[in-house]
Design an enzyme around this catalytic site. Structure first.
Site, PDB file in Angstrom:
ATOM      1  N   CYS A 143     -21.286  41.156  27.980  1.00 54.26           N
ATOM      2  CA  CYS A 143     -20.028  41.945  26.891  1.00 54.26           C
ATOM      3  C   CYS A 143     -19.139  42.280  27.054  1.00 54.26           C
ATOM      4  CB  CYS A 143     -20.966  43.822  27.551  1.00 54.26           C
ATOM      5  SG  CYS A 143     -20.328  44.801  27.085  1.00 54.26           S
ATOM      6  N   GLU A 158     -24.415  42.191  37.471  1.00 54.69           N
ATOM      7  CA  GLU A 158     -22.997  42.116  37.249  1.00 54.69           C
ATOM      8  C   GLU A 158     -21.929  41.988  38.221  1.00 54.69           C
ATOM      9  OE1 GLU A 158     -21.204  45.736  35.517  1.00 54.69           O
ATOM     10  OE2 GLU A 158     -19.487  45.113  36.052  1.00 54.69           O
ATOM     11  N   THR A 218     -18.747  48.329  35.659  1.00 49.92           N
ATOM     12  CA  THR A 218     -19.156  49.253  34.370  1.00 49.92           C
ATOM     13  C   THR A 218     -20.038  49.960  34.202  1.00 49.92           C
ATOM     14  OG1 THR A 218     -20.519  47.642  33.203  1.00 49.92           O
ATOM     15  CG2 THR A 218     -18.028  47.317  33.115  1.00 49.92           C
ATOM     16  N   CYS A 226     -17.779  51.459  31.683  1.00 49.41           N
ATOM     17  CA  CYS A 226     -17.097  50.887  30.304  1.00 49.41           C
ATOM     18  C   CYS A 226     -16.972  51.883  28.947  1.00 49.41           C
ATOM     19  CB  CYS A 226     -18.281  49.765  29.367  1.00 49.41           C
ATOM     20  SG  CYS A 226     -20.205  50.710  29.858  1.00 49.41           S
ATOM     21  N   SER A 275     -32.396  49.810  36.148  1.00 53.50           N
ATOM     22  CA  SER A 275     -31.021  49.554  34.965  1.00 53.50           C
ATOM     23  C   SER A 275     -29.791  51.046  35.681  1.00 53.50           C
ATOM     24  CB  SER A 275     -31.386  50.232  33.576  1.00 53.50           C
ATOM     25  OG  SER A 275     -30.089  51.572  33.178  1.00 53.50           O
ATOM     26  N   ASN A 333     -26.845  52.115  35.212  1.00 51.26           N
ATOM     27  CA  ASN A 333     -26.396  52.566  34.453  1.00 51.26           C
ATOM     28  C   ASN A 333     -27.153  54.019  34.203  1.00 51.26           C
ATOM     29  OD1 ASN A 333     -27.379  52.781  31.364  1.00 51.26           O
ATOM     30  ND2 ASN A 333     -27.349  51.350  32.037  1.00 51.26           N
TER      31      ASN A 333
HETATM   32  S1  SF4 Z   1     -23.925  48.860  28.940  1.00 50.25           S
HETATM   33 FE1  SF4 Z   1     -21.451  49.087  28.857  1.00 50.25          FE
HETATM   34  S2  SF4 Z   1     -20.645  47.064  29.963  1.00 50.25           S
HETATM   35 FE2  SF4 Z   1     -22.946  47.492  29.790  1.00 50.25          FE
HETATM   36  S3  SF4 Z   1     -22.879  46.000  27.761  1.00 50.25           S
HETATM   37 FE3  SF4 Z   1     -23.376  48.029  27.158  1.00 50.25          FE
HETATM   38  S4  SF4 Z   1     -21.469  48.963  26.589  1.00 50.25           S
HETATM   39 FE4  SF4 Z   1     -21.613  46.605  27.563  1.00 50.25          FE
END
Ligand code: SF4
Length: 386
Positions: free
Chosen positions: A134, A164, A232, A270, A299, A301
């Site tokens: 990404c 990452e 990110t 991000c 995950s 995020n």
């Molecule tokens: S969460 Fe953010 S850094 Fe990860 S793939 Fe999606 S847009 Fe890209």
């Protein structure tokens, strides 16, 4: 190059989620269902999956591989395995495949990138690389190279072992630089304590996770000029707090006049992560009785979306899919990472306000199934036919 993601979107579509996304909330029987205005598949994930589709069309007759997973979602990875894409590492790895890669093979680099060592190896083997990294992930890479050029050690707010951050660390190492990874404000506090002279280098080393330090780093020599970046997908509010805490520690150590020389901070969270966290916080402010946050247990995020809810005092649970919801609730503990099973997890009060959100790698279809599951369990929702 633009990639058409419409096919992927159709595959993982959920009418229920689309409806809820448009209206924000819906009352069904004695349940009020809430959904933030930003959640689920991000631009980077859409792009990565569209690139895989394009690669399958272009190289369909050649063996195709993923290094470990395309994104952190078991459903999506299982779908790719079913389509014949093999895994080179991890639980589903095909033994010996990594060592035997050859120019007939196509290898997909995931959205969260790959280490310098892996990229070098793939080049040496002569495989065709489909790099879905990404562009947001490139941002911390570029910033750390800038820090390195200017003589700074990089402080990464990230997770040791996450692909990452592993890629970022390997990039720094390959350029002869140094890094320290801090996972949380508590770990940043340990580093700040060292910078302020409150604790010594042994304490610092013993109180951060294994793998937090670049090989050969010397605290005396390498923790003078510091530049902060973030993985990110971290919790944005925590990243800001970490940057501020370290800045404050350097100011105490060196004086305000030296900050310009010795400290840098650059936000590399991000946009999708920030938008999803802000939207999740707005829904948490409505004080739902339960907040279900759907996404792969690995995950990053998604883990942080669950922390957003908890920080605002809402009972938020990180769950992986519809199988987690019922008389018992299976969920990942936000701090320990343990997978727990709770009974009597759903408040008895009615009406009940339940909020849902989903990580950037969670398909709408999966979130829709979770909502359906809860609705079925509570037993107060008419079926689609009704
Ligand atoms: S969460 Fe953010 S850094 Fe990860 S793939 Fe999606 S847009 Fe890209």
């Amino acid at each position: 190059m633009k990639f058409d993601n419409s096919e992927v979107r159709l595959t993982y579509r959920s009418e229920l989620v689309e409806e809820l996304r448009a209206v924000g909330s819906k009352t069904v029987g004695e349940l009020e269902l809430l959904l933030p205005n930003s959640l689920g598949f991000c631009w980077g994930v859409d792009r990565a999956l569209a690139m895989v589709e394009a690669a399958r069309r272009e190289h369909g007759d050649r063996p195709m591989w993923l290094i470990s997973s395309i994104i952190h979602n078991p459903r999506v990875n299982a779908d790719l395995r079913e389509q014949g894409i093999g895994f080179l590492r991890g639980r589903h790895a095909i033994k010996g495949a990594w060592e035997q890669l050859n120019p007939n093979d196509v290898v997909i680099v995931p959205a969260f990138s790959a280490t310098v060592e892996d990229m070098t190896y793939l080049r040496q083997r002569g495989v065709t690389v489909v790099d879905t990294t990404c562009p947001w992930v490139i941002k911390p890479h570029k910033r750390t190279l800038k820090y390195l050029k200017e003589g700074f050690t990089t402080i990464i707010h990230g997770t040791v072992g996450h692909e990452e951050t592993a890629a970022t660390c390997s990039l720094i190492e390959s350029e002869g630089g140094h890094y320290v990874v801090v996972y949380s404000i508590e770990e940043a506090e340990v580093l700040a304590g060292y910078l302020e002279g409150v604790v010594d280098a042994n304490y610092l080393r013993d109180n951060l996770r294994e793998g937090s330090f670049s090989p050969g780093i010397s605290a005396d020599r390498d923790l003078i000029r510091l530049g902060v970046i973030n993985q990110t997908t971290m919790l944005a509010s925590e990243s800001r707090a970490i940057g501020d805490r370290l800045k404050n520690a350097l100011e105490k150590r060196d004086g305000a006049a030296k900050l310009e020389d010795n400290f840098r901070d650059f936000d590399t969270i991000c946009r999708a992560t920030q938008d999803n966290q802000d939207a999740a916080a707005a829904v948490a402010a409505l004080k739902p009785d339960v907040y279900l946050v759907v996404g792969g247990y690995d995950s990053s995020n998604t883990k942080n979306l669950a922390r957003v809810g908890r920080r605002l005092g809402v009972p938020a649970y990180h769950i992986e899919g519809p199988h987690c919801v019922g008389e018992q609730l299976e969920h990942r503990h936000r701090e320990s990472g343990e997978i727990l099973v709770e009974t009597a997890w759903l408040p008895a009060k009615r009406p009940l306000k339940v909020a849902f959100t989903a990580g950037a790698s969670t398909p709408d279809a999966l979130l829709g199934e979770v909502i359906d599951s809860l609705v079925d369990y509570v037993g107060k929702i008419p079926t689609k036919a009704e």
